[in-house]
Scaffold this motif. Structure first.
Motif, PDB file in Angstrom:
ATOM      1  N   VAL A  71      13.373 -78.396  21.571  1.00 48.73           N
ATOM      2  CA  VAL A  71      13.571 -79.697  20.950  1.00 48.73           C
ATOM      3  C   VAL A  71      15.036 -79.829  20.567  1.00 48.73           C
ATOM      4  CG1 VAL A  71      13.059 -81.074  18.895  1.00 48.73           C
ATOM      5  CG2 VAL A  71      11.223 -79.912  20.085  1.00 48.73           C
ATOM      6  N   SER A 115      17.944 -82.469  18.458  1.00 48.01           N
ATOM      7  CA  SER A 115      18.084 -83.597  17.560  1.00 48.01           C
ATOM      8  C   SER A 115      19.567 -83.821  17.310  1.00 48.01           C
ATOM      9  CB  SER A 115      17.362 -83.308  16.244  1.00 48.01           C
ATOM     10  OG  SER A 115      17.736 -84.252  15.286  1.00 48.01           O
ATOM     11  N   ASP A 154      15.755 -87.570  17.911  1.00 45.68           N
ATOM     12  CA  ASP A 154      15.195 -86.302  18.348  1.00 45.68           C
ATOM     13  C   ASP A 154      14.410 -86.492  19.639  1.00 45.68           C
ATOM     14  OD1 ASP A 154      12.296 -86.943  17.558  1.00 45.68           O
ATOM     15  OD2 ASP A 154      13.396 -87.213  15.664  1.00 45.68           O
ATOM     16  N   LEU A 195      11.868 -84.115  22.594  1.00 46.75           N
ATOM     17  CA  LEU A 195      11.356 -82.886  23.154  1.00 46.75           C
ATOM     18  C   LEU A 195      11.917 -82.774  24.557  1.00 46.75           C
ATOM     19  CD1 LEU A 195       7.938 -81.318  22.856  1.00 46.75           C
ATOM     20  CD2 LEU A 195       8.722 -81.758  25.135  1.00 46.75           C
ATOM     21  N   ASP A 237       4.069 -85.237  22.755  1.00 43.29           N
ATOM     22  CA  ASP A 237       5.456 -84.775  22.742  1.00 43.29           C
ATOM     23  C   ASP A 237       6.226 -85.373  21.570  1.00 43.29           C
ATOM     24  OD1 ASP A 237       4.764 -83.416  24.916  1.00 43.29           O
ATOM     25  OD2 ASP A 237       5.968 -84.559  26.347  1.00 43.29           O
ATOM     26  N   SER A 244       8.217 -83.288  18.732  1.00 41.40           N
ATOM     27  CA  SER A 244       9.660 -83.420  18.521  1.00 41.40           C
ATOM     28  C   SER A 244       9.960 -83.842  17.098  1.00 41.40           C
ATOM     29  CB  SER A 244      10.264 -84.367  19.550  1.00 41.40           C
ATOM     30  OG  SER A 244      10.270 -85.680  19.072  1.00 41.40           O
TER      31      SER A 244
END
Lengths: 557, 387
Positions: free
Chosen positions: A11, A13, A18, A20, A72, A76
Motif C-alpha cells: 500500500v 499513501s 492512498d 493499494l 482493495d 488501502s
C-alpha cells in the motif's frame, strides 16, 4: 498452517491519496457456494430462536487459507496509516486475521513541485490471528527489512517511484472493472511485484526467502518456525528455543551439518563470511567445537557464533561428538513407519539395508562400541558410523547421558522420630545396600554392617589419627549426618578416592545438572576414573540416564 | 461441547492476567466527526492518539460488526464498531464503538466476546429508548462503564440491569483445544471436582475416575456410552480438572526425563511426591528410595522387573502411585512399543506399520498385551521399536 502468510499487501499513501498497489495472491476464488447448501430435512423441528438474545456470530475473513471479505479500498484505507504511526510496528487484528507491518516513510528522489515529496510505503503481511507472538515478530522484521531496502533504493535511483508509476498505470488503464487483470499486468511488468510473489511462495514453501530487490540488493530472510519443519508435527521451534540451545553450547559439543558441505557453500553468497568457509573445510561430526576452532584457526567464541548461525538457518544441529561410548536410543518423535519417505531414502543410501531393522537395534540403549565387532571389516564399521550420522541428521536418534545425584539415606529426619523402631531397622538396611539389594538380604546385611562398623572404628582408633583428621577435614562442609554415612563406605579409607569425591561434590557435579562427559571435560578426568569412583561411592550416589536437555530440543517433545 | 454452559463456576475460570485499563465509548458526531464521549478513567487515551487511530474505531461500512484490535506501543485497543441505520439521525445513521484498552503485551482474545455482547446490549438500549444518542448520554454511561471496568477486573463477571433489559458479562479464559481422548487412556483428577454444577454424564462418570480405570472401562462400569464418556473426559480436560496418563500395566516400560533432577532439588515437589506415593499415610517412604526407583526406570526394564528387584512395598511405596506421579509431573515418560511387520505379506501390515502403538492395537482388537507380545516374539518378521 498458522505460520504461513495469508497474503502480502503493498500500500502507498502520499499527497495524492492512498492506494493499494499490489497484493499476492490475488486470484479470488469463484463466489464460494452458500454455506447452507446442505439440504434441510423437512421433518426437523424449527429451532425457535430467542429473538432478544441473539448472540452475534464471530465473522471469519479466511477462506481456504486466503484472505476474503476485504475490498482493495478498505485494505488501502486501513494500511495508509497516519504519520504518527509510521516507522514503528503496526499490528491490527480484524476478526480472525492479524495484519502486521512496518510502515515506512520515505523521501521521493524526484521531488514534484506541488508535493511535499513524502511517500508512505507499507508492506503488510496478513496472518492467521492464531499466529504466535514470535511469528508476528519475525514478519514484522521482514516488513521492516523491506522498508529499509526500498528506502535505500529510492534514494539511490528512485526505484520505488518508478515501480509505483508502473502499478498505478496498470490500475488506471481501464482495468478498473476487473482488478485481477490489473494485477496480472503488474506482475508481468513490475519487478517489485515479482519479488513479492517470490517472497510469498518462499514463505509458504521452505520458510527461506532469497530475493534480489531491484536486481541489486539481496534480501535473505529465515522464518525459523517454518524452516525447521517441526510444525508438521504440531510443534514450533521458536527463536528463543534456538537462543537457549546456543547459550548452553559447550566446547565439547560438536556441529552436525544437515546437508552436504557443497550445498552450504552454494548457499553462502559471494560476500559471505570467509571464516565460515574456512570452518567448513575443517568440518567433521567427530570433532568437538574446540578442536574445530583449533583446526580452522578461529577463536572458540567465533566458532560458537558460526554454529549459532547455521543452527538458526536449519543447516546444522548440535550433538555430542560421535564416539564409541555414546549411547543412543530411538527419539520419541521419530516418524518411523512403513510409509515414511525416510525408509526409501535410507535403502537408497545404504544398499541392502532396511531402516526399520537397522534402527530397531536402538530400541534399547546401545553404544557404538557394543555394536562394533573386532572381527568385522573396517568398512562395515565406517558404514555403521555413516548410518548413525544419517539417523542423527534426521533426528531419529537421541543420545542418553548418565547423570549423578548425591543423596544420603535419610533426608527426612522427621520421619525417624515418628516411628523410631521401624526406621532404625530400615536405616540399617539402606546404609549397606548397593542399589540392588532386596529385603531378603536385610538380616545378613545388618550383621554385615555391624561388623563393618566395628572394624572401621577399630582402624580409626588404632592406626593413624592423622589420616582420620585429614579425612574429616576433607569433608568439613558436609553435615554431620552426611559425614558419618560417607565414612561408613569402605572407599572413604582411601585418601585419593575421598579427595576426588569431596572435590567433585563440592563443585556440585552430583546434583543432576552435569553428565559424566561434562564432568570428564571440566575436571580433566578419564571415564574409567570417574566410573570407578561412582562404583565405590554408589551408596550415596544415584545414577540415571536421560537426554541432555540443551541439545535434545530438536528431537524431544 | 454439550455441557459448556454448566461450568459457570467460581474457581474453574480464573481471572485472566491482563486487566482492562480503560473503557471508552466513542461515536461519530454529525459535525465534529469521531469523538470519545465517555471515558473511564478520564483522559487515559489522549485526543491526539485517538485521532491517529480513529480510522480503526469508527470504520468503513464493510468492517462494522467485526472485532478489531489495534496494537500500539503502550496500549492495545479492542473494539466492535456498530452502525444503526435510522431516518431519525442527522446522517441517517448512528455510529458508535465501545472499546476496551489493555496493556500492549497482554492477551485480549478472551475480551472479544465481552465487547461484542456489551455493544449488542448498548445497541438494544439505543433502539429501544435512544439511550446513547440523547443529550445526557455520557452522564448515564459513566457509572455503567465504571461498574463494568471494576467488576470485570475483580470478579471476571458483571451483571447489567440498567433500563428495561438486563445482560450478564463474563470473561471466559480461553484454553487450547483439548486433545482427542482414546480408549486406552486413563483420566486422573488433578484437582477436586466442585460438588454441583455438573451435567448428568459427568455425574455418572465422575465416581469411576479414580486414576486407574481407562476410558473404555469407565464406560462399562458407569453404563454410559463410550463416546459420551470421551466427550465428558475431554471437557474435564479442557477445564484442567483431569489429566490423561497412559494405562498402568506391570509390563509397561518407563524412562527418566531430564526433569528428574527437580525431585532432588525442589523441596515442595519432594513433599508432594512422598505424600502421593506413600502406601499408607502413616508411614512415609524416604526420598532416596523413591528417587532410586525412578532412577532405575530405563528402557528395557519393566515395572514388573523393578518390583521384583526393589520390592517397593517394603519401602512403603505404592508403585502405581509412583508411576502416576512421575508421569503427571514429567519426571518419567512412558516408552511405547511400536510393532512393525517387515517383509511383504498380507493384511496385518495395515495395523503393524509402525504408526500404532501396542496399546492402541490391544484396545482395538481386544487382545491382551502379553498375548500379542508373545505372538510377535515368535514371528521374526515383526520388529518392535521402543520410543
Amino acid at each position: 498452517m498458522e505460520v504461513n502468510p495469508l497474503s502480502i499487501i503493498l500500500v502507498k499513501s502520499d499527497s495524492k491519496g492512498d492506494r493499494l498497489l499490489f497484493r499476492y495472491p490475488f486470484h479470488m476464488q469463484e463466489k464460494n457456494e452458500p454455506s447452507n447448501a446442505r439440504r434441510r430435512n423437512p421433518y426437523t423441528l424449527p429451532i425457535v430462536d430467542d429473538s432478544l438474545q441473539t448472540i452475534p456470530q464471530p465473522r471469519s475473513n479466511i477462506n481456504k487459507c486466503q484472505l476474503t471479505g476485504f475490498t482493495d479500498e478498505v485494505l488501502s484505507s486501513l494500511f495508509a496509516v497516519k504519520p504518527e504511526l509510521c516507522n514503528r510496528k503496526f499490528e491490527l487484528k480484524v476478526n480472525d486475521v492479524r495484519f502486521v507491518s512496518h510502515p515506512t516513510l520515505l523521501q521521493l528522489r524526484k521531488k514534484q513541485l506541488d508535493t511535499s515529496g513524502c511517500l508512505l510505503i507499507n508492506v503488510v503481511f496478513a496472518l492467521q490471528a492464531l499466529a504466535t507472538h514470535s511469528v508476528v515478530k519475525c514478519y514484522h522484521d521482514l516488513s521492516k527489512l523491506m522498508g529499509i531496502l526500498l528506502e535505500h533504493e529510492e534514494t539511490r535511483c528512485g526505484y520505488v517511484n518508478d515501480e509505483m508509476q508502473v502499478m498505478m498505470t496498470a490500475h488506471d488503464d481501464g482495468y478498473a472493472s476487473n482488478p485481477d487483470a490489473a494485477f496480472l499486468t503488474i506482475l508481468e511488468k513490475s519487478i517489485l511485484a515479482k519479488n513479492l510473489k517470490k517472497m510469498y511462495e518462499d514463505l509458504c514453501g521452505t520458510g527461506l526467502v532469497n530475493i534480489r530487490i531491484n536486481r541489486w540488493i539481496p534480501l535473505n530472510f529465515c522464518l525459523p518456525q517454518k524452516v525447521h519443519q517441526w510444525h508438521l508435527q504440531g510443534k514450533l521451534v521458536e527463536p528463543e528455543d534456538i537462543d537457549r540451545c546456543i547459550k548452553s553450547l559447550r566446547p565439547y559439543h560438536s556441529l552436525l551439518l544437515l546437508c552436504p558441505v557443497q550445498s552450504i557453500n552454494d548457499f553462502i553468497s559471494l560476500d559471505g563470511s570467509p571464516s565460515l568457509k574456512r570452518m567448513l573445510t575443517q568440518y567433521s561430526p567427530l570433532k568437538n567445537l574446540q578442536t574445530l576452532a583449533t583446526d580452522s584457526d578461529l577463536t572458540p567464541s567465533h566458532i560458537f557464533d558460526l554454529t549459532a548461525h547455521l543452527v538458526y538457518w536449519a543447516r546444522a544441529t548440535v550433538i555430542y561428538p560421535i564416539c564409541s561410548t555414546n549411547k543412543y536410543v530411538i527419539a520419541p518423535e521419530a516418524s518411523l513407519h512403513l510409509n515414511s519417505p525416510l525408509v526409501d531414502k535410507f535403502s537408497e543410501l545404504f544398499q541392502g539395508m532396511n531402516l526399520i531393522r537397522a534402527i530397531s537395534e536402538f530400541s534399547l540403549p546401545t553404544s557404538l562400541g557394543q555394536k562394533c565387532n573386532p572381527l568385522h571389516h573396517p568398512s562395515q564399521q565406517s558404514t555403521l558410523v555413516q548410518m548413525i550420522i544419517w539417523m542423527l541428521q534426521n533426528h531419529l536418534l537421541l543420545q542418553l547421558h548418565t547423570y549423578i545425584q548425591f543423596m544420603i539415606a535419610d533426608q527426612f529426619v522427621a520421619n525417624q522420630s515418628e516411628s523410631e523402631s521401624i526406621s532404625a531397622t530400615r536405616k540399617m538396611r539402606t546404609e549397606s545396600e548397593s542399589g540392588t539389594s532386596t529385603i531378603s538380604e536385610g538380616l545378613e546385611s545388618k550383621s554385615e554392617a555391624e561388623t563393618k562398623n566395628s572394624s572401621e572404628n577399630f582402624s580409626y582408633n588404632s592406626t593413624d589419627e592423622d589420616k582420620h583428621d585429614y579425612h574429616e577435614e576433607l569433608l568439613l562442609d558436609f553435615t554431620d549426618e552426611e559425614r558419618s554415612i560417607i565414612f561408613k563406605i569402605p572407599a572413604s579409607n582411601n585418601t585419593d578416592d575421598l579427595r576426588l569425591f569431596a572435590r567433585l561434590c563440592r563443585k556440585k557435579y552430583f546434583t543432576g545438572n552435569h553428565h559424566i562427559e561434562e564432568i570428564m571435560y571440566l575436571e580433566n578426568l578419564r571415564r574409567s576414573q570417574l566410573l570407578q569412583l561412582l562404583d565405590k561411592f554408589r551408596d550415596v550416589l544415584i545414577t540415571y540416564e536421560t537426554e541432555d536437555p540443551t541439545i535434545a530440543m530438536f528431537s524431544c517433545p | 461441547m454439550q455441557s459448556n454452559g454448566m461450568y459457570d463456576s467460581q474457581e474453574i475460570c480464573t481471572l485472566p492476567n491482563g486487566p482492562i485499563r480503560c473503557i471508552f465509548f466513542c461515536e461519530f458526531h454529525p459535525t465534529v466527526g469521531p469523538i470519545i464521549s465517555c471515558q473511564i478513567p478520564e483522559n487515559y487515551i489522549s485526543k491526539e492518539l485517538f485521532d491517529s487511530i480513529s480510522v480503526y474505531i469508527i470504520t468503513k461500512a464493510e468492517l462494522r460488526k467485526s472485532t478489531i484490535t489495534v496494537t500500539l506501543d503502550d496500549y492495545k485497543i479492542l473494539g466492535f464498531p456498530v452502525r444503526i441505520d435510522d431516518k431519525k439521525y442527522p446522517r441517517n445513521a448512528y455510529h458508535f464503538n465501545l472499546c476496551f484498552v489493555c496493556d500492549s503485551n497482554s492477551r485480549t482474545v478472551h475480551y472479544e466476546p465481552v465487547v461484542m455482547k456489551f455493544s449488542e446490549y448498548l445497541m438494544a438500549m439505543e433502539i429501544e429508548s435512544s439511550f446513547l444518542s440523547s443529550k445526557q448520554c455520557s452522564k448515564k454511561l459513566a457509572p455503567i462503564l465504571t461498574q463494568v471496568l471494576e467488576k470485570l477486573n475483580t470478579n471476571g463477571e458483571c451483571a447489567l440491569t440498567e433500563g428495561p433489559t438486563a445482560t450478564h458479562l463474563k470473561v471466559v479464559k480461553i484454553h487450547k483445544d483439548p486433545i482427542q481422548v482414546a480408549d486406552h487412556q486413563v483420566p486422573v483428577l488433578v484437582r477436586s471436582l466442585p460438588d454441583q454444577q455438573w451435567d448428568l454424564t459427568t455425574h455418572a462418570v465422575a465416581p469411576y475416575i479414580d486414576g486407574f480405570n481407562h476410558v473404555a472401562r469407565i464406560a462399562t462400569l458407569s453404563g454410559v456410552e463410550n463416546n459420551l464418556v470421551k466427550a465428558c473426559v475431554q471437557n474435564l480436560l479442557y477445564y484442567r480438572v483431569v489429566a490423561l496418563v497412559p494405562l498402568f500395566q506391570y509390563g509397561n516400560v518407563y524412562c527418566t526425563t531430564s526433569k528428574l533432577k527437580y525431585l532432588a532439588q525442589d523441596s515442595e515437589i519432594q513433599d508432594r511426591c512422598l505424600r502421593y506415593v506413600a502406601k499408607s499415610p502413616r508411614q512415609m517412604p524416604t526420598l532416596r528410595d523413591v528417587f532410586r526407583m525412578y532412577a532405575a526406570m530405563t528402557r528395557g526394564t519393566r515395572i514388573k522387573d523393578l518390583c521384583l528387584r526393589m520390592n517397593p512395598s517394603s519401602m512403603w511405596i505404592n508403585e502405581r502411585k509412583l508411576v502416576q506421579f512421575g508421569v503427571l509431573e514429567g519426571l518419567i515418560r512412558r516408552v511405547h512399543k511400536y510393532p512393525v511387520l517387515l517383509g511383504d505379506s498380507n493384511v496385518l501390515q495395515k495395523t503393524l506399520n509402525g504408526s500404532a502403538s501396542l496399546d492402541e492395537i490391544c484396545c482395538s482388537t481386544g487382545v491382551s498385551g502379553q498375548q500379542l507380545e508373545d505372538q510377535m516374539d515368535r514371528d521374526h518378521n515383526v520388529v518392535l521399536l521402543f520410543k
